[in-house]
Design an enzyme around this catalytic site. Structure first.
Site, short mmCIF file in Angstrom:
data_model
loop_
_atom_site.label_atom_id
_atom_site.label_comp_id
_atom_site.label_asym_id
_atom_site.label_seq_id
_atom_site.Cartn_x
_atom_site.Cartn_y
_atom_site.Cartn_z
N GLY A 54 82.08 -113.95 43.62
CA GLY A 54 81.58 -112.93 42.70
C GLY A 54 82.02 -113.32 41.29
O GLY A 54 83.19 -113.67 41.07
N ASP A 243 75.29 -113.39 37.75
CA ASP A 243 76.32 -114.43 37.56
C ASP A 243 76.28 -115.03 36.17
O ASP A 243 77.24 -115.63 35.71
CB ASP A 243 76.15 -115.54 38.60
CG ASP A 243 76.56 -115.03 39.97
OD1 ASP A 243 75.74 -114.36 40.62
OD2 ASP A 243 77.72 -115.24 40.35
#
Ligand code: MRU
Length: 368
Positions: A54, A243
């Site tokens: 993550g 991201d």
């Protein structure tokens, strides 16, 4: 958030042993394992092997990696080595470079004798900031959910769809895409979340674990089901993480996000992206052309890990022996498909004007 009634962050400093501890996410959702991270190599391995994963969590982990490096050798050479070594672990999430740049810019002017303590303090600061950013994203996203709930018959749930795991374990706490969901649930708004399985690594199982632990109604669905559900009016709102988001609002996120955005556009379903400001890459504009997409091992496609019938954790091969695979881990959703970006400073259009309007000082710094 809570695991079996105990509050956890996804990483924390163990003051007794003076070491960073992480949740080894490779074993979730079946086994909750905590481990210390002791060496620079161990930090790099933890990111590469996706023990931590993550975008925001990778950034925070790298900051602690820099702190460890400064403790062992506070020289400029060691700092530059740690920067390069950690930055090379995963190419797509910009939070990694953001955190490493912030550390290096902060530490470089200091005397060597000050660097170890300053680096650790900065890593704590980055982790704490991440929690606050995500809490704010949740409060802005909550307003979107409230608006939809207000138009529904009382008691009917707002149906959200999410892809991958942009949850609390992908950040330090709260998550990005999940933060509005947690806050809506806590505010008593009925919601139901469609959770994409997110092949090949099935991060949707992590999201299901999180939502289930918080008592949020959800269904784990195949990656191919979202379009069908949207066509049948079963999705009110899509929220995903990111991201890396470019200065004009193109969004790079887990592979398959683009297809969800196309289906949402075709069905008039609002498609929002939860975006912490450290995930904005002000240096790039065209996400498809400019963002490096991580290519991961074909074994992630040909083999699947899961819980076995005897309760252990096992791996099975799903393809014929020797089948070649291709495994791009992220894709880019162009800004035209994104209804809005939910940031810690509010919601904006996915455009250069929208982002610069909320973050004028950052936009100006990068274009200077
Ligand atoms: O490969 P992963 O599991 O690190 O990918 C994670 C994602 O794509 C998330 O959606 C993204 O990092 C946002 S996390 C808040």
């Amino acid at each position: 958030m809570k695991v079996n009634g105990t509050h956890y962050r996804s990483l924390w400093w163990n003051h007794k042993d003076d070491v960073l501890e992480i949740i080894d996410q490779r074993w979730l959702p079946h086994d909750f394992r905590v481990q210390p991270v002791n060496t620079l190599q161990d930090f790099a391995d933890a990111i590469v092997e996706m023990r931590v994963r993550g975008a925001p969590l990778i950034g925070a982990t790298a900051a602690y990696g820099m702190a460890l490096a400064m403790r062992q050798d506070p020289s400029d050479a060691a700092m530059d080595h740690a920067w390069s070594f950690l930055n090379a672990t995963r190419p797509t999430a910009i939070n990694l470079r953001w955190a490493l740049d912030r550390c290096r810019n902060h530490l470089r002017p200091l005397a060597e004798s000050e660097r170890a303590a300053a680096a650790l303090a900065l890593a704590h600061e980055i982790a704490d900031e991440d929690v606050e950013i995500n809490r704010s994203i949740g409060s802005h996203g909550l307003e979107l959910i409230k608006e939809i709930a207000a138009k529904k018959p009382a008691g009917e749930p707002v149906r959200l769809l999410t892809h991958c795991n942009a949850g609390w374990i992908a950040t330090v706490d709260w998550g990005t895409a999940t933060s509005p969901m947690y806050q809506a649930h806590d505010a008593g708004i009925p919601i139901h979340v469609w959770v994409d399985e997110t092949r090949p690594r099935n991060q949707g199982a992590l999201t299901s674990w999180e939502l289930g632990s918080h008592g949020i109604s959800h269904s784990y669905i195949t990656d191919n089901a979202g379009g069908h559900l949207m066509q049948h009016g079963q999705v009110d709102l899509v929220i995903t993480g990111t991201d890396r988001t470019t200065r004009r609002g193109d969004v790079c996120n887990k592979i398959g996000t683009y297809l969800k955005a196309l289906a949402a556009k075709d069905n008039g379903v609002p498609f929002y992206v939860a975006l912490p400001s450290p995930t904005i890459d002000w240096t790039v504009s065209d996400g498809v052309a400019e963002i490096p997409i991580e290519e991961r091992s074909e074994r992630e496609i040909t083999h699947v890990q899961g819980k076995t019938e005897d309760g252990g954790i096992g791996v099975v091969q799903v393809t014929p022996d020797g089948t070649p695979g291709g495994n791009p881990a992220f894709d880019v959703t162009p800004n035209r498909l994104v209804t809005g970006l939910i940031t810690e400073r509010g919601i904006c259009d996915a455009s250069e004007e929208g982002l610069a309007g909320l973050f004028p000082e950052m936009a100006a710094a990068k274009s200077a």
